[in-house]
Design an enzyme around this catalytic site. Sequence first.
Site, PDB file in Angstrom:
ATOM      1  N   GLY A  69      -7.801 -60.467 -49.942  1.00  0.00           N
ATOM      2  CA  GLY A  69      -8.206 -60.375 -48.541  1.00  0.00           C
ATOM      3  C   GLY A  69      -9.011 -61.586 -48.139  1.00  0.00           C
ATOM      4  O   GLY A  69      -9.457 -62.345 -48.996  1.00  0.00           O
ATOM      5  N   CYS A  92      -7.511 -60.773 -56.833  1.00  0.00           N
ATOM      6  CA  CYS A  92      -8.258 -61.747 -56.042  1.00  0.00           C
ATOM      7  C   CYS A  92      -9.511 -61.125 -55.409  1.00  0.00           C
ATOM      8  O   CYS A  92     -10.491 -60.880 -56.095  1.00  0.00           O
ATOM      9  CB  CYS A  92      -7.335 -62.399 -55.013  1.00  0.00           C
ATOM     10  N   TYR A  93      -9.492 -60.828 -54.109  1.00  0.00           N
ATOM     11  CA  TYR A  93     -10.666 -60.192 -53.492  1.00  0.00           C
ATOM     12  C   TYR A  93     -10.966 -58.858 -54.189  1.00  0.00           C
ATOM     13  O   TYR A  93     -12.134 -58.476 -54.362  1.00  0.00           O
ATOM     14  CB  TYR A  93     -10.399 -59.961 -52.002  1.00  0.00           C
ATOM     15  N   HIS A 109      -2.613 -64.371 -58.150  1.00  0.00           N
ATOM     16  CA  HIS A 109      -1.743 -63.440 -57.421  1.00  0.00           C
ATOM     17  C   HIS A 109      -0.449 -63.191 -58.204  1.00  0.00           C
ATOM     18  O   HIS A 109       0.472 -64.011 -58.156  1.00  0.00           O
ATOM     19  CB  HIS A 109      -1.401 -64.008 -56.042  1.00  0.00           C
ATOM     20  N   GLU A 129       1.776 -61.147 -57.431  1.00  0.00           N
ATOM     21  CA  GLU A 129       2.827 -60.707 -56.508  1.00  0.00           C
ATOM     22  C   GLU A 129       3.615 -61.858 -55.889  1.00  0.00           C
ATOM     23  O   GLU A 129       4.678 -61.632 -55.320  1.00  0.00           O
ATOM     24  CB  GLU A 129       2.218 -59.827 -55.396  1.00  0.00           C
ATOM     25  N   ASP A 139      19.786 -49.177 -40.611  1.00  0.00           N
ATOM     26  CA  ASP A 139      18.723 -48.171 -40.702  1.00  0.00           C
ATOM     27  C   ASP A 139      19.059 -46.899 -39.931  1.00  0.00           C
ATOM     28  O   ASP A 139      18.915 -45.791 -40.440  1.00  0.00           O
ATOM     29  CB  ASP A 139      17.390 -48.737 -40.173  1.00  0.00           C
ATOM     30  N   LYS A 154      14.258 -52.162 -46.982  1.00  0.00           N
ATOM     31  CA  LYS A 154      15.673 -52.341 -46.615  1.00  0.00           C
ATOM     32  C   LYS A 154      16.631 -52.168 -47.804  1.00  0.00           C
ATOM     33  O   LYS A 154      17.661 -51.513 -47.680  1.00  0.00           O
ATOM     34  CB  LYS A 154      15.834 -53.737 -46.022  1.00  0.00           C
TER      35      LYS A 154
END
Length: 523
Positions: free
Chosen positions: A62, A89-90, A181, A183, A239, A379
Site C-alpha cells: 500500500g 511490502c506494507y 512483491h 505477485e 459474461d 474472466k
Amino acid sequence: MKHEGRPHHEGLLVIDFGSQYTLLIARRLREQQVYCEVISREDASHGPPEGFLLKGIILSGGPDTANDTHSRSLPSWVMTSSVPVLGICYGLQLMVRHFGGTLRSLCAREYGRSHLTLEDWVATSDLAPLWQNHPKEHVVWMSHGDDIDKMPDDFEIMARTQRSVAAIVSKNRRFMALQYHPEVEHTHLGSQWLKNFVQHMCGITAPWNAGSLLTELLASILQHVKTGKVCVACSGGVDSTVTLSLLTRALGADRVQGLFVNTGLLRWKEAERIQKTLAEIGMNIKVIAAQKTFFDALKGMSDPEQKRKVIGATFVDVFADYADHHQEDYTYLAQGTLYSDVIESGGSVGETIKSHHNVGGLPDKVPFKIIEPLRYLFKDEVRALGKELGIPDHVLWQHPFPGPGLGVRIPGEISAEKVMMLQQADHIFISALKEKGYYDEVWQAFAVHLPVKSVGVMGDGRTYEWVVSLRAVLASDAMTAEVAPLPMSFLTEVAANIVSSVPGINRVLYDITTKPPATIEWE
Ligand code: XMP
C-alpha cells in the site's frame, strides 16, 4: 436482498491496503486454483466475510507509511485468528511494528529488480518447503521506501537483498512477510512462492476449478432463488451468456428469460446472430428493439463522454421501462458482473479516462432483486465455467466488445448511415481475420468510422468520401496494448475489399498506435 453466491470453498482472504498490485495477488492465487477474495481495509474491520472458510490471510502492499500515525492499521482480529498470515511490502511493515520492531524511512529504498539471498539456515529448517524450487539466490521485484531497522524479538530473517531484509518469519511460524512483491511477473519465482505458502503453510489441497465451481454455483442458486422468475440482462458477450446459461441450467428454461437490448450500435447482424446462438444452446432470449430511441437520444452529440453517458442512461431507461411493464413477471434480475469489476469499482481509482458502460445503474432502477452469480470469478474462470456448460468456443473466445458498442467507434455525430458503413467495413475486416487464422491471435480487432472525408479516384471519376481506420491489438488484460503486426499484403487486400464494396468509403488506414499513449477504442 443481494444474492452474492459466495462459493462454499476453503480459501484465502487478501486485505487490501491500497496497493496497485492487490488484484494481481488474487490473480496469482486463482491461477493456482486457490479460492480467494479481496476486501478493503475498511471492510476488514468487522472480521472475515460471513461464511468464508478461512485458511490464510494476506496483507497487501500500500502507499501508506507504517510509521505515520494516520496510516492504515492492522485489523485486530487478524493477529488473533488461528490461520497463517502473510504480509507483503506494507503488510510486512505493519507486522514488524505490531510485534515491536522498528522501521526506518528512505535509507534503503529499492525500486525494481533486486537480488535476494536466502539465509543458510532456511534450507535445513522446517521452512524449506516454503522455498521449494528456489535457488539460494534469485531475482525479486522491490518497491519500497521504508525498511526494517530493528527486527521484532520473536522473528527471524529468512532472506536479504544487498540493501534490506527481504523475508521474515515468526518463531511460531504463523506470521511471515516479504518486503518484495511475489505477485508481479518480474519476480520470476513469485507464483511458486505463493504456491508453496498456500500448500505448505495454509494446507489448502483441494483445487478450486470449473467442475467444483459449477456444482457449487448451481446449488447456491437453487438455494437462494426458491420461487419466481429471473430475467437476465444479456449482451451476447461471454459474461452475460454464461450467467444466462448457468441460471437456465439451475432453474430450467421456464423460469429464466434473457433480455437483449438492440441499441442499433451493434456489429453487422449481431442481434440476429446472438438470438440464434442462444436459442441453439437452449436459452430463452427476447430482443427489445430500441434502435430509434438510441439514435434519437444521440442526435447532435459529438463529445465522447457525453455520448458514452447518453448511451448508458438510455440503456437503463429502456430496460427500466421494460421492467415497469413486466413487474409481475419477474422477481430477480441477473447480471454478469465479474470479480475484477467488483474490485475495481470498490478500489481507489485515478482519473476517469472513459466512463465505462455495461449495465451500471440498472439495479437502482428496476423493481427486482439482483443476483450476480459470477461476482467472485475472473474472466478465465468464467470461460472455463462456460465450457463446462457447453457454450461454444466462438462465443467464449469472441473479442471483447464495449458496452456502448459502435457508439465509441464513430467519432463525431452518430447516424444510421455511418453505422451501416462501419458495420460493413468491420464485417469485411473481421471475416478476413477469421479466414486467415489471425482472429484468435489478436486481443481485439475492429474498424472505426472517422469524421473525415478525402478525395479519391474511382474509374475515371473523382470521389469525396469517408475514411475508415482498422485497429488490431495484442494485449493480455487491455491495460496496455501493442499493435498487431498484420502483414501489409493482408491489410491492403482488406482495404481494397472495403473500398470496392462499401458505398461511402474511399480510404482505409491502419492504426499503429500502442496503448499507452492511445487507448484501444477511439472514444
Ligand atoms: P480502452 O479503449 O480504454 O479499452 O483502451 C480497454 C478495453 O475495454 C473495452 N471497453 C469497454 N468495455 N464497456 C465495456 O464493457 C465500456 O464502456 C468499454 N469501453 C472500452 C475496450 O473494448 C477494450 O477491450
